[in-house]
Scaffold this motif. Structure first.
Motif, mmCIF file in Angstrom:
data_model
loop_
_atom_site.group_PDB
_atom_site.id
_atom_site.type_symbol
_atom_site.label_atom_id
_atom_site.label_comp_id
_atom_site.label_asym_id
_atom_site.label_seq_id
_atom_site.Cartn_x
_atom_site.Cartn_y
_atom_site.Cartn_z
ATOM 1 N N GLY A 1 3.104 -3.635 -6.913
ATOM 2 C CA GLY A 1 2.284 -2.288 -6.932
ATOM 3 C C GLY A 1 2.187 -1.760 -7.967
ATOM 4 O O GLY A 1 1.043 -1.251 -8.497
ATOM 5 N N SER B 1 -5.029 -1.639 -3.775
ATOM 6 C CA SER B 1 -3.901 -2.397 -3.120
ATOM 7 C C SER B 1 -4.759 -3.657 -2.407
ATOM 8 O O SER B 1 -4.032 -4.702 -2.220
ATOM 9 C CB SER B 1 -3.267 -1.810 -2.052
ATOM 10 O OG SER B 1 -4.133 -1.227 -1.010
ATOM 11 N N ALA C 1 0.882 -1.141 -0.021
ATOM 12 C CA ALA C 1 0.219 0.021 0.038
ATOM 13 C C ALA C 1 0.844 1.157 -0.061
ATOM 14 O O ALA C 1 0.335 2.424 -0.707
ATOM 15 C CB ALA C 1 -0.991 0.119 1.233
ATOM 16 N N MET D 1 1.904 1.916 -3.448
ATOM 17 C CA MET D 1 0.820 2.250 -4.497
ATOM 18 C C MET D 1 0.501 3.647 -4.135
ATOM 19 O O MET D 1 0.219 4.369 -5.029
ATOM 20 C CB MET D 1 -0.183 1.270 -4.416
ATOM 21 C CG MET D 1 0.291 -0.155 -5.009
ATOM 22 S SD MET D 1 -1.246 -1.370 -5.057
ATOM 23 C CE MET D 1 -2.074 -0.684 -6.257
#
Length: 666
Positions: A158, A168, A126, A129
């Protein structure tokens, strides 16, 4: 929701296929009928490399897609994608798609980001991303970056998610299906090199359990205990095998590297078997692909390179030994040795220069080696095949069994067991591709009985990481060798010819059907099943306040650092940073200690977070010291601390279902 997830899966598959189509033409002249197969793993590695350099240079990562689109346009204009090429390549498309769908079903049944290493895995994913920069921000150490960890697999995941437009929490559940599909393609291609028939057999290395799992089934253990117990067989260690890692579901470095291990083995065996038929252009291309694969390994899982760098050198020596006898070809036969290692280093040199991991602290002698029974419960299947393979040599030269005696006298009985087939394979000096794979795998499990790499896991678990990280490459090496040997035995016995043609044609369909039915037929949800591909969906039922607040944070623009409760490792704490990708002052502390050691002052950060929540006179100053912009107060924070914060000096920007989020004034 189901329709939206289906679209996201299709977009993901479209990106993977687009990458493969863009890489395939460049490989066609060199790899021939295996080019379409090799293009799957090669394209993902190339896209990872290109997008990583985009991140390093501050460019949008989607720019890495442009060379693939240009290659497709150019090859299409030249008529490359004709029916005569596309139809045979369907085999490789199915080899990717079928295991992808199998794992997709597994993840659909058990998608939750909720236990084991999943919070960590998604936190890094996460973070990347949210801000795809190099090095990525550490989601559990505000102000720090992930130059302390091998994050390249998360980067790969990602950027695929960003390119496909997949969030994500869904990307998390598409990674392992992709890794398994790429690994199957790689090992199936390897089977085409090692076997004339039964070429699918090396693929079974990804799906068969170890003997310990069979033992736990026989004694009537539950499904969970079969899986867990079979990977904790050797005392105080972890001995995972690929199908366990896949079913367990951690999107972790050692799992994401599976496809790259299979791809490098394919390339090295291809070089060994076909070097003499390649043009100079083909040899350069093959060396470049091997360098791409080997150079990526420290970024995916740095332990892998400790195995595969020597493996590459061994195959380089074999290529030179086999093809260097002719004077005109002597220099060219050195290319694998002379080109691949330095080019591998140059490929990701900025990554290596940035890497700031504490690393290994030394090499020590193993004081308490594996018990023989435990050792056999892990490696017994492959050892049995290799001993049977060596049986004619053992009958011919039984005195070589004495090579195991020094290891027995030294107190290393498990090493002595591995030494027997190893000695016979080395002494007979055939060094076929199959023999070499077996020798290398046996050497790993023998050496790790005698020495281990020192880390900070403590005295009890001193061997845990050594066996955990080295046994998986050993499984790939011994597994592909043993299954290739079985394939040769079956071919020699002519068993396939005795099976009626109708059954032979229907058997693959039956196997595929069983593979796709299996996830629903057995209990693989471990109590966390949600029947979705969104790994955060379960929060809406179990933690609705956090679910809504995290959704708010995921859409919150700008660069932020958040303060949330720290509650140790492998707990629900650190959930906000994990699900949002926004860095916290401190996340799971032992993970950060593993990465940063004492210099990270992990304990001080934990104490400061407590003070922020409990000492209102210090809240703002301490928060500013970490450049924090947000303060999160939810049920976990109230359970962990006696909340007393200066609400009059903080800006309340969110207040729903028992969760408040405050903005800290600059």
């Amino acid at each position: 929701m189901a329709g939206e997830l289906a679209v996201q899966v299709l977009f993901w598959l479209a990106v993977v296929k687009l990458l493969q189509l863009g890489t395939w033409p460049a490989l066609d002249r060199t790899l021939g009928n295996l080019a379409a197969a090799a293009a799957y793993p090669a394209s993902v590695l190339l896209f990872t490399l290109g997008s990583w350099y985009c991140g390093l240079l501050g460019l949008p990562v989607w720019l890495a897609l442009l060379p693939f689109l240009a290659a497709i346009a150019l090859a299409g204009a030249r008529g490359f994608y004709g029916r005569e090429r596309l139809r045979p390549a369907l085999t490789w498309d199915l080899a990717f798609l079928i295991p992808f769908l199998f794992m997709l079903e597994v993840r659909w049944i058990n998608p939750t980001i909720s236990y084991a290493e999943k919070f960590m895995d998604h936190a890094i994913l996460a973070s990347i991303m949210r801000q795809p920069i190099v090095p990525p921000l550490d989601p559990w150490y505000a102000g720090g970056t992930l130059d302390v960890y091998y994050y390249l697999g998360y980067w790969m995941s990602g950027v695929l998610g960003l390119t496909a437009g997949v969030p994500s929490t869904v990307t998390f559940n598409l990674v392992l299906p992709t890794v398994l599909g790429l690994a199957v393609v790689s090992l199936y291609a390897l089977g085409h090199l090692l076997l004339d028939r039964h070429r699918w057999l090396p693929v079974l290395a990804l799906f068969i359990p170890n003997p310990s799992a069979i033992y736990h089934i026989i004694i009537g253990d539950s499904w969970f205990d079969v899986l867990w117990g079979s990977t904790r067989t050797i005392t105080n260690t972890i001995n995972e095998y690929p199908i366990f890692s896949m079913l367990w579901g951690d999107v972790h470095p050692h799992v994401m590297s599976f496809f790259n291990q299979g791809f490098l083995l394919f390339l090295l065996v291809f070089a060994y078997l076909r070097w003499g038929t390649l043009s100079m252009r083909g040899r350069v291309l093959l060396c470049g692909l091997a360098a791409l694969s080997l150079g990526s390994m420290p970024g995916f899982n740095s332990w892998d390179v400790l195995v595969y760098a020597p493996v590459t050198l061994v195959f380089g020596l074999l290529v030179w030994r086999r093809y260097g006898s002719l004077t005109w070809d002597r220099a060219k036969s050195w290319m694998v040795l002379a080109v691949v290692p330095p080019l591998a280093i140059l490929t990701y040199l900025p990554f290596y220069l940035q890497l700031n991991s504490p690393g290994i602290e030394g090499i020590e002698i193993v004081p308490t080696p594996s018990a023989p029974v435990e050792f056999l419960l892990v490696h017994g299947l492959f050892l049995a095949v290799l001993l049977a393979y060596c049986a004619p040599e053992i009958r011919k030269r039984p005195y070589l069994l004495l090579a195991a005696v020094p290891l027995l006298l030294a107190g290393y009985p498990a090493a002595a067991i591995a030494a027997v087939p190893l000695v016979y394979l080395v002494v007979r000096r055939r060094f076929s591709a199959t023999d070499t794979l077996a020798i290398l795998g046996l050497a790993i499990i023998l050496v790790t009985e005698i020495i281990y790499l020192v880390d900070n896991m403590g005295e009890t678990y001193f061997r845990m990481n050594t066996l955990f990280k080295f046994y998986l490459p050993a499984w790939f090496l011994m597994g592909t060798a043993s299954l290739s040997i079985i394939g040769k035995w079956l071919q020699g016995a002519g068993i396939e010819d005795r099976i009626p043609a109708g059954i032979r044609k229907g058997l693959p369909i039956l196997v595929v059907a069983l593979l796709l039915i299996a996830p629903s037929a057995i209990n693989i949800d471990f109590g966390y099943g949600s029947r979705t591909l969104d790994g955060a969906a379960y929060l809406e039922g179990s933690h609705p306040g956090d679910a809504a607040a995290i959704a708010f944070l995921r859409d919150l623009p700008g660069d932020h650092i958040i303060i949330e409760a720290e509650g140790g490792d492998y707990t629900y704490y650190s959930r906000v940073s994990s699900f949002s990708g926004i860095p916290a002052v401190i996340g799971m502390p032992f993970h950060e200690y593993m990465w940063r050691g004492d210099e990270g002052r992990i304990g001080q950060r934990s104490a400061d977070v407590r003070a922020i929540y409990e000492q209102p006179s210090r809240t703002t100053d301490l928060a500013r010291a970490y450049n924090a912009t947000l303060l999160y107060v939810g049920a976990s924070e109230r359970d962990r601390y006696t909340i007393s914060i200066p609400t009059e000096t903080l800006e309340l920007i969110y207040d729903r279902e028992g969760v408040q989020i405050y903005r800290i004034p600059a």
